[in-house]
Design a protein around this motif. Structure first.
Motif, PDB file in Angstrom:
ATOM      1  N   GLY A   1       0.815  -1.208   0.000  1.00  0.00           N
ATOM      2  CA  GLY A   1       0.000   0.000   0.000  1.00  0.00           C
ATOM      3  C   GLY A   1       0.844   1.252   0.000  1.00  0.00           C
ATOM      4  N   ALA A   2       0.178   2.396   0.191  1.00  0.00           N
ATOM      5  CA  ALA A   2       0.854   3.700   0.147  1.00  0.00           C
ATOM      6  C   ALA A   2       1.558   3.956   1.475  1.00  0.00           C
ATOM      7  N   LEU A   3       2.796   3.538   1.562  1.00  0.00           N
ATOM      8  CA  LEU A   3       3.569   3.658   2.798  1.00  0.00           C
ATOM      9  C   LEU A   3       4.140   5.061   2.955  1.00  0.00           C
ATOM     10  N   ASP A   4       4.029   5.609   4.151  1.00  0.00           N
ATOM     11  CA  ASP A   4       4.679   6.868   4.509  1.00  0.00           C
ATOM     12  C   ASP A   4       5.956   6.507   5.270  1.00  0.00           C
ATOM     13  N   ALA A   5       7.085   6.502   4.558  1.00  0.00           N
ATOM     14  CA  ALA A   5       8.339   6.048   5.157  1.00  0.00           C
ATOM     15  C   ALA A   5       8.804   6.980   6.270  1.00  0.00           C
ATOM     16  N   THR A   6       8.551   8.266   6.129  1.00  0.00           N
ATOM     17  CA  THR A   6       8.947   9.210   7.179  1.00  0.00           C
ATOM     18  C   THR A   6       8.166   8.941   8.459  1.00  0.00           C
ATOM     19  N   ARG A   7       6.872   8.716   8.323  1.00  0.00           N
ATOM     20  CA  ARG A   7       6.051   8.420   9.489  1.00  0.00           C
ATOM     21  C   ARG A   7       6.498   7.104  10.140  1.00  0.00           C
ATOM     22  N   LEU A   8       6.869   6.119   9.324  1.00  0.00           N
ATOM     23  CA  LEU A   8       7.332   4.842   9.857  1.00  0.00           C
ATOM     24  C   LEU A   8       8.616   5.029  10.658  1.00  0.00           C
ATOM     25  N   ARG A   9       9.529   5.856  10.122  1.00  0.00           N
ATOM     26  CA  ARG A   9      10.774   6.104  10.864  1.00  0.00           C
ATOM     27  C   ARG A   9      10.487   6.812  12.178  1.00  0.00           C
TER      28      ARG A   9
ATOM     29  N   ALA B   1       7.804   6.597  13.926  1.00  0.00           N
ATOM     30  CA  ALA B   1       7.189   5.621  14.834  1.00  0.00           C
ATOM     31  C   ALA B   1       8.262   4.760  15.496  1.00  0.00           C
ATOM     32  N   LEU B   2       9.245   4.301  14.720  1.00  0.00           N
ATOM     33  CA  LEU B   2      10.338   3.502  15.278  1.00  0.00           C
ATOM     34  C   LEU B   2      11.153   4.320  16.278  1.00  0.00           C
ATOM     35  N   GLU B   3      11.357   5.586  15.954  1.00  0.00           N
ATOM     36  CA  GLU B   3      12.096   6.473  16.858  1.00  0.00           C
ATOM     37  C   GLU B   3      11.340   6.655  18.174  1.00  0.00           C
ATOM     38  N   ALA B   4      10.023   6.798  18.093  1.00  0.00           N
ATOM     39  CA  ALA B   4       9.215   6.977  19.304  1.00  0.00           C
ATOM     40  C   ALA B   4       9.274   5.733  20.191  1.00  0.00           C
ATOM     41  N   ILE B   5       9.270   4.569  19.570  1.00  0.00           N
ATOM     42  CA  ILE B   5       9.354   3.322  20.345  1.00  0.00           C
ATOM     43  C   ILE B   5      10.710   3.227  21.040  1.00  0.00           C
ATOM     44  N   ALA B   6      11.780   3.597  20.322  1.00  0.00           N
ATOM     45  CA  ALA B   6      13.115   3.558  20.922  1.00  0.00           C
ATOM     46  C   ALA B   6      13.241   4.580  22.048  1.00  0.00           C
ATOM     47  N   ARG B   7      12.542   5.697  21.916  1.00  0.00           N
ATOM     48  CA  ARG B   7      12.567   6.694  23.000  1.00  0.00           C
ATOM     49  C   ARG B   7      11.823   6.160  24.224  1.00  0.00           C
ATOM     50  N   ARG B   8      10.780   5.371  24.009  1.00  0.00           N
ATOM     51  CA  ARG B   8       9.975   4.827  25.104  1.00  0.00           C
ATOM     52  C   ARG B   8      10.674   3.660  25.797  1.00  0.00           C
ATOM     53  N   HIS B   9      11.418   2.854  25.045  1.00  0.00           N
ATOM     54  CA  HIS B   9      12.026   1.632  25.591  1.00  0.00           C
ATOM     55  C   HIS B   9      13.555   1.753  25.580  1.00  0.00           C
ATOM     56  N   GLU B  10      14.151   1.811  26.754  1.00  0.00           N
ATOM     57  CA  GLU B  10      15.596   2.002  26.884  1.00  0.00           C
ATOM     58  C   GLU B  10      16.440   0.950  26.162  1.00  0.00           C
ATOM     59  N   PRO B  11      16.064  -0.356  26.179  1.00  0.00           N
ATOM     60  CA  PRO B  11      16.926  -1.326  25.509  1.00  0.00           C
ATOM     61  C   PRO B  11      17.193  -1.018  24.036  1.00  0.00           C
TER      62      PRO B  11
ATOM     63  N   PRO C   1      24.533   1.026  16.597  1.00  0.00           N
ATOM     64  CA  PRO C   1      23.275   0.747  17.312  1.00  0.00           C
ATOM     65  C   PRO C   1      22.976  -0.744  17.334  1.00  0.00           C
ATOM     66  N   LEU C   2      22.253  -1.179  18.369  1.00  0.00           N
ATOM     67  CA  LEU C   2      21.853  -2.580  18.500  1.00  0.00           C
ATOM     68  C   LEU C   2      20.383  -2.771  18.145  1.00  0.00           C
ATOM     69  N   PHE C   3      19.770  -1.709  17.633  1.00  0.00           N
ATOM     70  CA  PHE C   3      18.425  -1.754  17.063  1.00  0.00           C
ATOM     71  C   PHE C   3      18.490  -0.989  15.747  1.00  0.00           C
ATOM     72  N   ARG C   4      18.150  -1.666  14.654  1.00  0.00           N
ATOM     73  CA  ARG C   4      18.221  -1.000  13.359  1.00  0.00           C
ATOM     74  C   ARG C   4      17.079  -1.463  12.461  1.00  0.00           C
ATOM     75  N   ALA C   5      16.875  -0.680  11.416  1.00  0.00           N
ATOM     76  CA  ALA C   5      15.769  -0.942  10.491  1.00  0.00           C
ATOM     77  C   ALA C   5      16.224  -0.662   9.071  1.00  0.00           C
ATOM     78  N   ALA C   6      15.618  -1.354   8.123  1.00  0.00           N
ATOM     79  CA  ALA C   6      15.855  -1.107   6.699  1.00  0.00           C
ATOM     80  C   ALA C   6      14.559  -1.389   5.954  1.00  0.00           C
ATOM     81  N   LEU C   7      14.353  -0.669   4.874  1.00  0.00           N
ATOM     82  CA  LEU C   7      13.145  -0.817   4.083  1.00  0.00           C
ATOM     83  C   LEU C   7      13.548  -1.241   2.671  1.00  0.00           C
TER      84      LEU C   7
END
Length: 453
Positions: free
Chosen positions: A49-57, A59-69, A124-130
Motif C-alpha cells: 500500500g501507500a507507505l509513509d516512510a517518514t512516518r514509519l521512521r 514511529a520507530l524512533e518513538a518506540i526507541a525513545r519509550r524503551h531504553e533497551p 546501534p543494536l536496534f536498526r531498520a531497513a526498508l
C-alpha cells in the motif's frame, strides 16, 4: 549474608552504573566464544500500500525513545559488563530498491540485512531497513541484538506499538500508551539484589543438587568435514506432525496430566538414549521470567535457560519417562528465576565445555502468538521466520490450531545437514511408536529409529 525479604522491583537512578543482566552476559559470552555467530534477532514484514516512510521512521524512533533497551549499548566495568543507555535514539530507515527480485532472492536479502554485524560497544543494536520491491510494495526488516530482546518483546510490545504509533502519527495524536513503571535496567538491578536473598539461595541449592557431577553431552555426529565460514546457514527441518499423530501426542499428554511439550521432550530424551546409549542425559529448555505484571510491557531478554536432567534406560516404559519429565519440568519451572549463568559458574565447568555448557541439545516451546501489527492503510504480512542455531541441535515448538508444529534447527558447524534430517525422521518415528504403545520398553522402538537411517 542472605536476606529473608524478596526485594521490590522499582526504578533505580540513571546516574550510576547499570549492570548487565545475567542473560545479557550470557549472550555476550556466546558471541565471544563462537566466532561468526550472528546474535541479531530479526523480523521481516511485507507492507502493501501507500507507505509513509517518514512516518514509519518516526514511529520507530518513538518506540526507541519509550524503551531504553532499543538505545542501549554495553561497556566494561570493574565487576562485569554494564548497560549504557543513550539519552536519544539513533534510528535511521534507509530505503533499498530491490525492484523485480523473486521471493527466494528477497528472503536472501532480508537474511543478509539481518546478518550485518553489530558492535556491542558502539551500537546501534536496534536498526531498520526498508526494501522496496515495487512502488507500493516494501519489506521492513527490523533487527535487535538478542541481548536486548525476546519473543514477547517482539510480538507483544515492539510490533503492536509500531502499529499504534504509525496510526497515531497519521492522525497527529499520541497513541495513548500507559507510562512504563520500570525499564529493563531496573530489572537487571533487581536481579542482583534478588540473588542476595534466601529464595535465590534455595533455588541455587536445588540446581546444584540436580546437576551435581553432570554427564558429558551425548555426541550427535562428527562435525562437517569443512565447517561453513562464519557459521553458515542453520539447517532447518520442519517438524509439523501429521494430524492423527499430533492428536495422539496431545491425548497422551492429557492422560498423564501433562502437555504436548512434555511428550515431545520425553521423545527427544528417548531418542538421544537410543542413538548414543547414554543413560544420564541433560538437555536444555527456555523459560520466560516475566512473572510480574510490571514486566509485561517492557522490552528485554526476560528469559532463562533451564537444564533438564533425566535417567533414561532401555527397559523403562515411555509412559514412565514421560512422568519423570513432567515432574522434572514442574520443578524446573518452580526454580526458573536463578540465572543459568550462575549455575554454570558454580558448577565450574571445565574449559572444554565453555562453548556449550552442560548440554548440546535444546527444546523449547514458543507460546507467543506471531501476529503482524496493524498499520493504518497498509496490508501487513510476516515473511517466513528462520530460527537461529545457538546450540548444535535446537527443537523449537509452537502450537497451531491446538496441535504441535515445530522446526528442528541445527548448527552446521557441529551437526551436518544429513544428520539433522535423520534426527528429524527418527524423532517422528519414535513418537509414532511411543504414543501408540506407551507401555512398551524404550528399547522396543530401537528398530523403528534405526530403520530411518
Amino acid at each position: 549474608m542472605h536476606t529473608d525479604a524478596r526485594p521490590s522491583l522499582t526504578q533505580v537512578p540513571r546516574n550510576g552504573a547499570l549492570p548487565a543482566s545475567y542473560a545479557q552476559i550470557g549472550f555476550q559470552l556466546l558471541e565471544r566464544t563462537r566466532r561468526g555467530l550472528r546474535l541479531g534477532d530479526s523480523a521481516a514484514l511485507r507492507l502493501s500500500g501507500a507507505l509513509d516512510a517518514t512516518r514509519l521512521r518516526l514511529a520507530l524512533e518513538a518506540i526507541a525513545r519509550r524503551h531504553e533497551p532499543l538505545r542501549t549499548t554495553f561497556s566494561s566495568g570493574p565487576d562485569g559488563p554494564l548497560q549504557v543507555v543513550r539519552a536519544e535514539p539513533d534510528v535511521s530507515l534507509p530505503v533499498v530498491p530491490v525492484d523485480g527480485i523473486g521471493e527466494a532472492e528477497l528472503e536472501r536479502r532480508c537474511e543478509e540485512e539481518a546478518a550485518r554485524p553489530m558492535d556491542l560497544r558502539r551500537g546501534p543494536l536496534f536498526r531498520a531497513a526498508l526494501l522496496r520491491t515495487r512502488p507500493a510494495e516494501h519489506v521492513l526488516v527490523l533487527t535487535v541484538h538478542h541481548a536486548l530482546t525476546d519473543a514477547w518483546s517482539w510480538w507483544r510490545v515492539l510490533l503492536p506499538e509500531l502499529g499504534q504509533w504509525y496510526t497515531a502519527l497519521g492522525d497527529r495524536r499520541e497513541p495513548g500508551l500507559p507510562p512504563l513503571p520500570i525499564q529493563y535496567a531496573d530489572y537487571s538491578h533487581w536481579q542482583r539484589r534478588w540473588l542476595e536473598c534466601r529464595e535465590a539461595s534455595a533455588q541455587l541449592d536445588y540446581w546444584m543438587g540436580r546437576l551435581a557431577a553432570p554427564p558429558e553431552p551425548p555426541g550427535l555426529s562428527p562435525a562437517p568435514a569443512t565447517p561453513p565460514a562464519s557459521g553458515g546457514q542453520a539447517a532447518r527441518q520442519p517438524m509439523r506432525l501429521p494430524g492423527r499423530l499430533a492428536e495422539a501426542v496431545r491425548d497422551l499428554g492429557r492422560w498423564e496430566r501433562g502437555t504436548q511439550f512434555m511428550v515431545m521432550t520425553a521423545a527427544l530424551l528417548a531418542l538421544l538414549h537410543l542413538r548414543t546409549g547414554a543413560e544420564d542425559v541433560v538437555i536444555g529448555t527456555r523459560a520466560s521470567v516475566r512473572t510480574r505484571t510490571e514486566l509485561e510491557g517492557i522490552i528485554g531478554p526476560l528469559i532463562n535457560v533451564l537444564a533438564l536432567r533425566a535417567r533414561v534406560v532401555g527397559t523403562m516404559r515411555f509412559r514412565d519417562l514421560l512422568r519423570q519429565v513432567r515432574a522434572t519440568l514442574i520443578a524446573a519451572y518452580a526454580h526458573r528465576e536463578l540465572p543459568f549463568e550462575v549455575v554454570v559458574e558454580r558448577l565450574r565447568q571445565p574449559p572444554a565445555r565453555a562453548r556449550h555448557p552442560l548440554f548440546d541439545v535444546m527444546v523449547s516451546f514458543d507460546q507467543v502468538p506471531r501476529q503482524p501489527p496493524a498499520l493504518a492503510g497498509l496490508g501487513v504480512a510476516e515473511l517466513p521466520y528462520r530460527p537461529r542455531a545457538f546450540y548444535p541441535l535446537d527443537l523449537v515448538l509452537s502450537q497451531e490450531g491446538g496441535l504441535l508444529d515445530g522446526t528442528l534447527v541445527a548448527d552446521p558447524r557441529v551437526v551436518d545437514d544429513e544428520t539433522a534430517a535423520l534426527v528429524g525422521r527418527q524423532l517422528r518415528a519414535l513418537l509414532e511408536g511411543a504414543v501408540t504403545a506407551p507401555d512398551a520398553p524404550l528399547a522396543a522402538h530401537r528398530a523403528a529409529v534405526r530403520d530411518q537411517s
